[in-house]
Scaffold this motif. Structure first.
Motif, short mmCIF file in Angstrom:
data_model
loop_
_atom_site.label_atom_id
_atom_site.label_comp_id
_atom_site.label_asym_id
_atom_site.label_seq_id
_atom_site.Cartn_x
_atom_site.Cartn_y
_atom_site.Cartn_z
N GLU A 158 50.08 50.69 67.98
CA GLU A 158 50.16 49.70 68.06
C GLU A 158 49.03 49.24 69.31
OE1 GLU A 158 51.15 45.28 66.31
OE2 GLU A 158 52.96 45.98 66.81
N LEU A 170 46.16 53.82 63.35
CA LEU A 170 46.16 52.53 65.01
C LEU A 170 46.50 51.46 63.89
CD1 LEU A 170 45.19 52.09 67.77
CD2 LEU A 170 42.98 51.99 66.89
N TYR A 187 36.31 49.49 62.54
CA TYR A 187 36.97 50.80 61.83
C TYR A 187 36.22 51.25 61.44
CZ TYR A 187 38.93 52.12 57.49
OH TYR A 187 39.12 53.13 56.66
N LEU A 224 35.63 53.84 64.38
CA LEU A 224 37.26 54.11 64.70
C LEU A 224 37.90 55.27 63.99
CD1 LEU A 224 39.57 51.37 65.18
CD2 LEU A 224 39.01 53.09 67.44
N ILE A 278 40.35 58.32 63.89
CA ILE A 278 41.59 57.70 63.41
C ILE A 278 41.40 58.07 61.88
CG2 ILE A 278 42.31 55.36 63.76
CD1 ILE A 278 42.58 57.23 66.08
N ASP A 294 43.31 55.76 59.86
CA ASP A 294 43.49 54.60 59.29
C ASP A 294 43.88 53.50 60.35
OD1 ASP A 294 42.59 53.32 57.61
OD2 ASP A 294 44.68 52.78 56.58
N TYR A 295 42.94 52.74 60.13
CA TYR A 295 42.95 51.17 60.63
C TYR A 295 43.34 50.56 59.66
CZ TYR A 295 41.56 47.69 64.32
OH TYR A 295 41.82 46.62 64.86
#
Length: 395
Positions: free
Chosen positions: A60, A87, A97, A100, A105, A107-108
């Protein structure tokens, strides 16, 4: 599906930390280790510089824009490439999003995250990838001994192979009394007991040699039969069973487990963890009592993603003495999913001739019911059909 993994979480907001802690109660994480620490991305960077990266990482941040991307760059320097990173940030921007996700990543989530957001994220982004490459484990058990769950399991396995054209593996776990070899009319080369006794060297190649293919290759059914021996000297254990399941899930689209009527630790864990559970009963009072006990034991631990199908077998033998579907529904608080009508003569003829009922009486009501069950437990129906658990009680 149940994940057996380690999750490391580095949070800023207390609400996020509480939500991650609450995931421990979710069925998906019953066998996972979850460790939550404060400090956000910077704490994660410091920790991972000296420790092994967990398979799943939740971080976070309260930074935005370029500052957040800089933090992620430092995290990437110490994070193992295969790690799945979720994240949690403050910026609610679809362009961010997409950026990322392109950067790797998993998932955001816009924070502070609540438990429903986290649960949905894991179910969408993690289980989809894991489940795509492994077979669906379908366990069959009778609420009492002798209700016919083994025969239903074996015929459902055949129906799955015919309907979906995929490899199906049947694992007979009833060591002393298993009937898979009889039903499929095969001669066992090696058995479940042999596999369990060689866990220290078991791999897919060896396990493949233990299994016996059924019929022509187009049928795509392989059986790991039980020895049906009272002196096998092998007990099923959680550790041994997990090894076999890990292998067979990579070898077939569907794995059908024929479970004995027991209440040992490995059995209790398996009926919670399997992808689909089929509970088989006859329409009498003793079966109703035992089915109610098992349904109450399962409670909410299986969840909607891993359903339980309730099946009444051999319906119609003694109509006056049988309990009705309504009596089962009222007592259990849920509907019976399927009824299989009694046809003892057809099953006896098939067994005596070394054939499945699909060949001896292909147009019978029993075959129709088993094909319906195969479709139900496959998880391959259209979304509208998944919402309707079919019942052949309805005329």
């Amino acid at each position: 599906m149940i994940l057996r993994t380690t999750i490391g979480a580095f949070t800023h907001a207390q609400e996020t930390a509480d939500a991650i802690e609450a995931l421990r109660e979710d069925r998906l994480f019953l066998r996972s280790t979850i460790v939550v620490q404060p400090g956000g991305i910077q704490a994660a960077v410091t920790y991972l510089a000296e420790h092994e990266t967990p398979p799943i990482l939740i971080v976070e941040t309260d930074a935005e824009g370029g500052a957040m991307m800089e933090q992620l760059g430092r995290l990437a320097d110490v994070c193992a490439p295969a790690t799945r990173v979720v994240l949690i940030g403050r910026d609610n921007d679809i362009t961010l999003y997409r950026t990322l996700i392109r950067e790797g990543i998993t998932d955001y989530i816009v924070g502070p995250a609540d438990v429903d957001q986290l649960r949905q994220s894991f179910h969408d982004s993690l289980t989809e990838a894991d489940a795509a490459n492994v077979g669906r484990v379908i366990a069959f058990t009778g609420v009492r001994g002798g209700v016919g769950s083994s025969v239903i399991a074996h015929h459902t396995a055949f129906a799955l192979s015919q309907t979906y054209g995929e490899q199906v593996i049947v694992v007979d776990l009833d060591i002393p009394y298993g009937t898979a070899a009889l039903v499929f009319n095969i001669r066992a080369r090696q058995t479940t007991a042999d596999a369990l006794s060689q866990m220290n060297r078991m791999d897919e190649v060896l396990l493949e040699r233990f299994m016996v293919p059924y019929g022509p290759s187009k049928n795509k059914v392989s059986i790991l039969p039980s020895p049906a021996s009272l002196t096998a000297g092998i007990d099923v254990t959680t550790e041994g069973l997990n090894t076999i399941l890990r292998l067979v899930r990579n070898m077939a689209g569907f794995v059908v487990l024929d479970l004995p009527h027991t209440w040992q630790k490995w059995f209790r864990e398996l009926i919670v963890e399997c992808d689909e559970l089929v509970l088989v009963a006859e329409p009498d009072l003793a079966c109703l009592r035992d089915m109610k006990n098992i349904v109450e034991f399962l409670g909410s631990t299986r969840g909607t993603e891993s359903p339980t199908s309730l099946v009444l077998n051999r319906v119609g033998i003694q109509k006056r003495a049988e309990l009705s579907e309504k009596e089962f529904r009222d007592t259990l608080g849920t509907s019976v999913d399927l009824v299989i009508p009694a046809d003892i003569a057809a099953f006896s003829a098939a067994l005596n001739n070394g054939e499945l009922i699909f060949k001896t009486t292909p147009k019978s009501k029993v075959v129709k019911a088993i094909n319906t069950l195969a479709t139900t437990v496959s998880n391959r129906q259209d979304e509208d059909e998944k919402k309707k658990r079919l019942s052949l009680f309805k005329k």
